[in-house]
Design a protein around this motif. Structure first.
Motif, PDB file in Angstrom:
ATOM      1  N   LEU B  20      36.478  20.376  16.739  1.00 47.27           N
ATOM      2  CA  LEU B  20      37.027  19.055  17.062  1.00 47.27           C
ATOM      3  C   LEU B  20      35.984  18.161  17.734  1.00 47.27           C
ATOM      4  O   LEU B  20      36.108  16.940  17.722  1.00 47.27           O
ATOM      5  CB  LEU B  20      38.257  19.187  17.955  1.00 47.27           C
ATOM      6  CG  LEU B  20      39.471  19.846  17.293  1.00 47.27           C
ATOM      7  CD1 LEU B  20      40.637  19.954  18.258  1.00 47.27           C
ATOM      8  CD2 LEU B  20      39.904  19.070  16.046  1.00 47.27           C
ATOM      9  N   ARG B  21      34.972  18.784  18.349  1.00 48.66           N
ATOM     10  CA  ARG B  21      33.953  17.977  19.030  1.00 48.66           C
ATOM     11  C   ARG B  21      32.776  17.646  18.115  1.00 48.66           C
ATOM     12  O   ARG B  21      31.734  17.192  18.578  1.00 48.66           O
ATOM     13  CB  ARG B  21      33.484  18.703  20.293  1.00 48.66           C
ATOM     14  CG  ARG B  21      34.575  18.632  21.343  1.00 48.66           C
ATOM     15  CD  ARG B  21      34.291  19.458  22.554  1.00 48.66           C
ATOM     16  NE  ARG B  21      35.483  19.497  23.404  1.00 48.66           N
ATOM     17  CZ  ARG B  21      35.603  20.234  24.492  1.00 48.66           C
ATOM     18  NH1 ARG B  21      34.613  20.977  24.885  1.00 48.66           N
ATOM     19  NH2 ARG B  21      36.720  20.215  25.186  1.00 48.66           N
ATOM     20  N   GLU B  22      32.950  17.893  16.836  1.00 48.99           N
ATOM     21  CA  GLU B  22      31.949  17.489  15.842  1.00 48.99           C
ATOM     22  C   GLU B  22      32.646  16.524  14.882  1.00 48.99           C
ATOM     23  O   GLU B  22      32.893  16.857  13.719  1.00 48.99           O
ATOM     24  CB  GLU B  22      31.426  18.726  15.104  1.00 48.99           C
ATOM     25  CG  GLU B  22      30.233  18.511  14.190  1.00 48.99           C
ATOM     26  CD  GLU B  22      28.968  18.152  14.925  1.00 48.99           C
ATOM     27  OE1 GLU B  22      28.593  16.973  14.883  1.00 48.99           O
ATOM     28  OE2 GLU B  22      28.383  19.042  15.545  1.00 48.99           O
ATOM     29  N   PRO B  23      33.003  15.317  15.368  1.00 47.19           N
ATOM     30  CA  PRO B  23      33.851  14.435  14.556  1.00 47.19           C
ATOM     31  C   PRO B  23      33.241  14.012  13.234  1.00 47.19           C
ATOM     32  O   PRO B  23      33.955  13.837  12.253  1.00 47.19           O
ATOM     33  CB  PRO B  23      34.085  13.224  15.470  1.00 47.19           C
ATOM     34  CG  PRO B  23      33.041  13.300  16.513  1.00 47.19           C
ATOM     35  CD  PRO B  23      32.633  14.721  16.655  1.00 47.19           C
ATOM     36  N   LEU B  24      31.905  13.899  13.184  1.00 44.14           N
ATOM     37  CA  LEU B  24      31.278  13.444  11.938  1.00 44.14           C
ATOM     38  C   LEU B  24      31.547  14.415  10.786  1.00 44.14           C
ATOM     39  O   LEU B  24      31.883  13.998   9.676  1.00 44.14           O
ATOM     40  CB  LEU B  24      29.775  13.285  12.136  1.00 44.14           C
ATOM     41  CG  LEU B  24      29.331  11.935  12.714  1.00 44.14           C
ATOM     42  CD1 LEU B  24      27.831  11.902  12.879  1.00 44.14           C
ATOM     43  CD2 LEU B  24      29.794  10.785  11.814  1.00 44.14           C
ATOM     44  N   SER B  25      31.421  15.712  11.076  1.00 42.44           N
ATOM     45  CA  SER B  25      31.673  16.713  10.032  1.00 42.44           C
ATOM     46  C   SER B  25      33.135  16.663   9.601  1.00 42.44           C
ATOM     47  O   SER B  25      33.459  16.764   8.419  1.00 42.44           O
ATOM     48  CB  SER B  25      31.365  18.119  10.552  1.00 42.44           C
ATOM     49  OG  SER B  25      30.074  18.179  11.025  1.00 42.44           O
ATOM     50  N   LEU B  26      33.993  16.496  10.600  1.00 47.28           N
ATOM     51  CA  LEU B  26      35.432  16.447  10.308  1.00 47.28           C
ATOM     52  C   LEU B  26      35.762  15.261   9.411  1.00 47.28           C
ATOM     53  O   LEU B  26      36.479  15.396   8.417  1.00 47.28           O
ATOM     54  CB  LEU B  26      36.214  16.285  11.615  1.00 47.28           C
ATOM     55  CG  LEU B  26      36.804  17.537  12.240  1.00 47.28           C
ATOM     56  CD1 LEU B  26      37.563  17.185  13.490  1.00 47.28           C
ATOM     57  CD2 LEU B  26      37.719  18.254  11.258  1.00 47.28           C
ATOM     58  N   ILE B  27      35.199  14.102   9.786  1.00 48.83           N
ATOM     59  CA  ILE B  27      35.472  12.876   9.011  1.00 48.83           C
ATOM     60  C   ILE B  27      34.954  13.053   7.585  1.00 48.83           C
ATOM     61  O   ILE B  27      35.627  12.716   6.616  1.00 48.83           O
ATOM     62  CB  ILE B  27      34.824  11.651   9.710  1.00 48.83           C
ATOM     63  CG1 ILE B  27      35.588  11.350  11.007  1.00 48.83           C
ATOM     64  CG2 ILE B  27      34.815  10.429   8.792  1.00 48.83           C
ATOM     65  CD1 ILE B  27      34.883  10.392  11.932  1.00 48.83           C
ATOM     66  N   PHE B  28      33.747  13.633   7.493  1.00 47.91           N
ATOM     67  CA  PHE B  28      33.142  13.860   6.176  1.00 47.91           C
ATOM     68  C   PHE B  28      34.040  14.759   5.320  1.00 47.91           C
ATOM     69  O   PHE B  28      34.298  14.492   4.159  1.00 47.91           O
ATOM     70  CB  PHE B  28      31.764  14.492   6.366  1.00 47.91           C
ATOM     71  CG  PHE B  28      31.068  14.814   5.071  1.00 47.91           C
ATOM     72  CD1 PHE B  28      30.547  13.810   4.269  1.00 47.91           C
ATOM     73  CD2 PHE B  28      30.945  16.125   4.650  1.00 47.91           C
ATOM     74  CE1 PHE B  28      29.905  14.120   3.080  1.00 47.91           C
ATOM     75  CE2 PHE B  28      30.304  16.444   3.461  1.00 47.91           C
ATOM     76  CZ  PHE B  28      29.784  15.438   2.677  1.00 47.91           C
ATOM     77  N   MET B  29      34.526  15.812   5.975  1.00 52.77           N
ATOM     78  CA  MET B  29      35.373  16.763   5.248  1.00 52.77           C
ATOM     79  C   MET B  29      36.664  16.138   4.753  1.00 52.77           C
ATOM     80  O   MET B  29      37.183  16.470   3.704  1.00 52.77           O
ATOM     81  CB  MET B  29      35.733  17.917   6.192  1.00 52.77           C
ATOM     82  CG  MET B  29      35.036  19.184   5.866  1.00 52.77           C
ATOM     83  SD  MET B  29      35.551  20.434   7.003  1.00 52.77           S
ATOM     84  CE  MET B  29      37.075  20.938   6.267  1.00 52.77           C
ATOM     85  N   MET B  30      37.211  15.243   5.561  1.00 57.09           N
ATOM     86  CA  MET B  30      38.487  14.609   5.221  1.00 57.09           C
ATOM     87  C   MET B  30      38.250  13.370   4.353  1.00 57.09           C
ATOM     88  O   MET B  30      38.937  13.147   3.364  1.00 57.09           O
ATOM     89  CB  MET B  30      39.210  14.151   6.496  1.00 57.09           C
ATOM     90  CG  MET B  30      39.584  15.256   7.436  1.00 57.09           C
ATOM     91  SD  MET B  30      41.060  16.099   6.855  1.00 57.09           S
ATOM     92  CE  MET B  30      41.279  17.270   8.172  1.00 57.09           C
ATOM     93  N   ALA B  31      37.275  12.557   4.792  1.00 55.74           N
ATOM     94  CA  ALA B  31      37.127  11.227   4.199  1.00 55.74           C
ATOM     95  C   ALA B  31      36.637  11.277   2.753  1.00 55.74           C
ATOM     96  O   ALA B  31      37.141  10.549   1.896  1.00 55.74           O
ATOM     97  CB  ALA B  31      36.188  10.387   5.043  1.00 55.74           C
ATOM     98  N   MET B  32      35.673  12.172   2.502  1.00 55.82           N
ATOM     99  CA  MET B  32      35.090  12.174   1.155  1.00 55.82           C
ATOM    100  C   MET B  32      36.126  12.523   0.079  1.00 55.82           C
ATOM    101  O   MET B  32      36.273  11.774  -0.892  1.00 55.82           O
ATOM    102  CB  MET B  32      33.906  13.130   1.101  1.00 55.82           C
ATOM    103  CG  MET B  32      33.101  12.959  -0.167  1.00 55.82           C
ATOM    104  SD  MET B  32      31.759  14.122  -0.175  1.00 55.82           S
ATOM    105  CE  MET B  32      31.665  14.481  -1.904  1.00 55.82           C
ATOM    106  N   PRO B  33      36.867  13.620   0.236  1.00 52.34           N
ATOM    107  CA  PRO B  33      37.895  13.903  -0.776  1.00 52.34           C
ATOM    108  C   PRO B  33      38.974  12.822  -0.827  1.00 52.34           C
ATOM    109  O   PRO B  33      39.498  12.514  -1.904  1.00 52.34           O
ATOM    110  CB  PRO B  33      38.494  15.240  -0.304  1.00 52.34           C
ATOM    111  CG  PRO B  33      37.481  15.840   0.590  1.00 52.34           C
ATOM    112  CD  PRO B  33      36.790  14.695   1.247  1.00 52.34           C
ATOM    113  N   LEU B  34      39.259  12.221   0.335  1.00 57.78           N
ATOM    114  CA  LEU B  34      40.295  11.186   0.380  1.00 57.78           C
ATOM    115  C   LEU B  34      39.874   9.951  -0.426  1.00 57.78           C
ATOM    116  O   LEU B  34      40.657   9.393  -1.203  1.00 57.78           O
ATOM    117  CB  LEU B  34      40.554  10.801   1.853  1.00 57.78           C
ATOM    118  CG  LEU B  34      41.863  10.099   2.146  1.00 57.78           C
ATOM    119  CD1 LEU B  34      43.046  10.979   1.776  1.00 57.78           C
ATOM    120  CD2 LEU B  34      41.940   9.731   3.625  1.00 57.78           C
TER     121      LEU B  34
END
Lengths: 244, 250
Positions: B20-34
């Protein structure tokens, strides 16, 4: 009683012998310093005793348990602070301490007591809420040792604990290590002779995987006819080189 | 047993915080497929069935899960690259407890992904909403295990720098061999047999079939589930062995 006793402990990497038939006894409550130049076998010895790597031959008893057959029992009673600061970088200082305490299986009351104890010894309160990655090198090293101590080990391995620290940070760590003395067995590897001189009950000098000397500072000065650990170390290591 | 569960919980909590403290990876994981889900729908729907939301949303769910192999791999390789994991090897925690700790931290993330992609899909095309989506969400936990297992295996084998390249093979495999982006009609029998023998198409079929409503339990649910479970057991078995071996001689 011996906290650690090795029997012909040997580690080979291919043709290279990193630790060669080591026979060593370290008493309970003692601070034992392992000195040696790079590649002497200090870290490999510590790694074998801490059950991080298996010996090629020989054995060692840590608190009466064999590193070959009772590693799990040993792990419940030892801890280590590595050359690099082994911390969870995205956890805060307080979370790091809590994480390690819980992983060692302590009760809530023990966790609370031990957290307070290491916070006091290392003065961690002022950085408690900071992420470990935001700490200076000195604070990271302090935290790393605090994490090893919060598990309440009976034997603590400190592998080059002050490597790369400035003189003030190093002295602060010495003070903290001095405060721990007597309450547990500490095996310290270091390149800094003055560190070994200031902290140790006994000193071991290694070269090319062999133990060249084991004894107190006074015995070291007498045998080498010197008045400092550094001079004695050079005499012994160079003497071994000439005899080889 | 109680101590072991407590250690697994402690490791899981730590891993969740790290993630949760690595938001960029999280966003990438969610945002790209979205972004792909929305764009591909807007551009291609109406041209081919493949990009109707009822097919696209389940496909994106599994495609996004493939990124877990990268995410898990990075998490473990970074832990291995620093002294952190070496230090933990001196703790009483056992290799399988570490594996559980990583897996349990990633499962909620995977479920959250699936919920988001089905929700976005339903907002674009409300006709996809059905009771089958509940089963699909549950099965997505099973399919995500495969990719988490790949991640643990790669993270145990590779360095932080090389894990991305290896994980991208799984992501590419999921893209090309799942049948989600390309219609499988017209493909050669041989190529189709390869796709059916690998886990990627089976994972996608499992999520898609359950979301659309199962009509033949054996062919639409049990067969792909069986193939997937075999791969998951093999991958996890390999991951545990490699992780254990790496922990033993550090």
């Amino acid at each position: 009683m011996a906290a650690i006793k090795t029997h012909n402990l040997t580690k080979k990497y291919g043709e290279h012998t990193a630790v060669d038939n080591l026979n060593l006894e370290i008493r309970e409550g003692e601070l034992f310093s392992l000195l040696g130049i790079n590649g002497a076998g200090k870290t490999t010895t510590v790694k074998m005793l801490a059950t991080l790597t298996t010996p090629t031959s020989g054995d060692a008893l840590v608190l009466g348990n064999s590193i070959l057959t009772d590693a799990q029992k040993i792990k419940e009673n030892i801890d280590i602070s590595m050359q690099e600061s082994a911390i969870a970088r995205k956890l805060t200082v307080e979370e790091n301490v809590d994480f390690y305490a819980r992983l060692s299986g302590q009760s809530e009351a023990e966790i609370s007591d031990n957290k307070r104890r290491v916070f006091d010894i290392f003065g961690l309160s002022e950085v408690s809420g900071k992420l470990a990655s935001q700490l200076s090198g000195g604070w990271q090293r302090k935290l790393s040792i605090a994490l090893a101590l919060v598990t309440r080990p009976k034997v603590l391995f400190l592998d080059e604990p002050t490597l790369g620290l400035d003189v003030i940070a190093r002295r602060e760590l010495w003070r903290a290590i001095s405060e721990m003395k007597g309450s547990l067995t500490i095996i310290l590897t270091t390149h800094y002779m003055e560190e070994a001189e200031a902290l140790s009950d006994r000193i071991g000098i290694m070269k090319d995987g062999k133990m060249l000397f084991v004894g107190t500072k006074e015995e070291l000065f007498r045998i080498s006819d010197t008045k400092s650990v550094e001079d004695a170390f050079i005499n012994i290591v160079e003497g071994a080189g000439k005899n080889a | 047993m109680r101590k072991s569960l407590s250690r697994i919980l402690t490791l899981t909590k730590r891993n969740i915080k790290e993630i949760l403290r690595e938001p960029l990876s999280l966003i990438f994981m969610m945002a790209m497929p979205l972004v792909m889900q929305v764009l591909f729908y807007l551009i291609f729907h109406g041209l081919t069935d493949q990009f109707e939301m009822k097919y696209l949303a389940p496909g994106i769910v599994v495609f996004a899960e493939a990124f877990l192999s990268l995410f898990a791999g990075l998490l473990i390789s970074v832990d291995r690259g620093t002294s952190f994991l070496t230090r933990l090897c001196v703790s009483p925690a056992k290799p399988y407890e570490f594996i559980f700790g990583y897996t349990l931290a990633l499962l909620p993330l995977s479920l959250m992904q699936s919920v988001i992609f089905f929700t976005v899909g339903a907002l674009i095309d409300p006709t996809i909403l059905s009771a089958g989506i509940i089963l699909s969400l549950l099965l997505s936990l099973v399919t995500s295990l495969l990719f988490i297992g790949f991640g643990i295996l790669f993270g145990s084998l590779c360095t932080e720098k090389s894990v991305g390249g290896i994980a991208s093979i799984v992501i590419a495999g999921q893209s090309v061999l799942s049948g989600m982006w390309f219609p499988t009609e017209g493909m050669s029998d041989g190529f189709l047999a390869v796709m059916r023998a690998l886990p990627f198409k089976n994972a996608t079929d499992l999520i898609k079939n359950s979301a659309l409503g199962i009509t033949d339990v054996n062919s639409e649910l049990l067969m792909p589930l069986l193939v997937l479970l075999i791969y998951t057991v093999l991958v996890f078995g390999g991951a545990i062995l490699v992780f254990k071996s790496k922990m033993k001689n550090r």
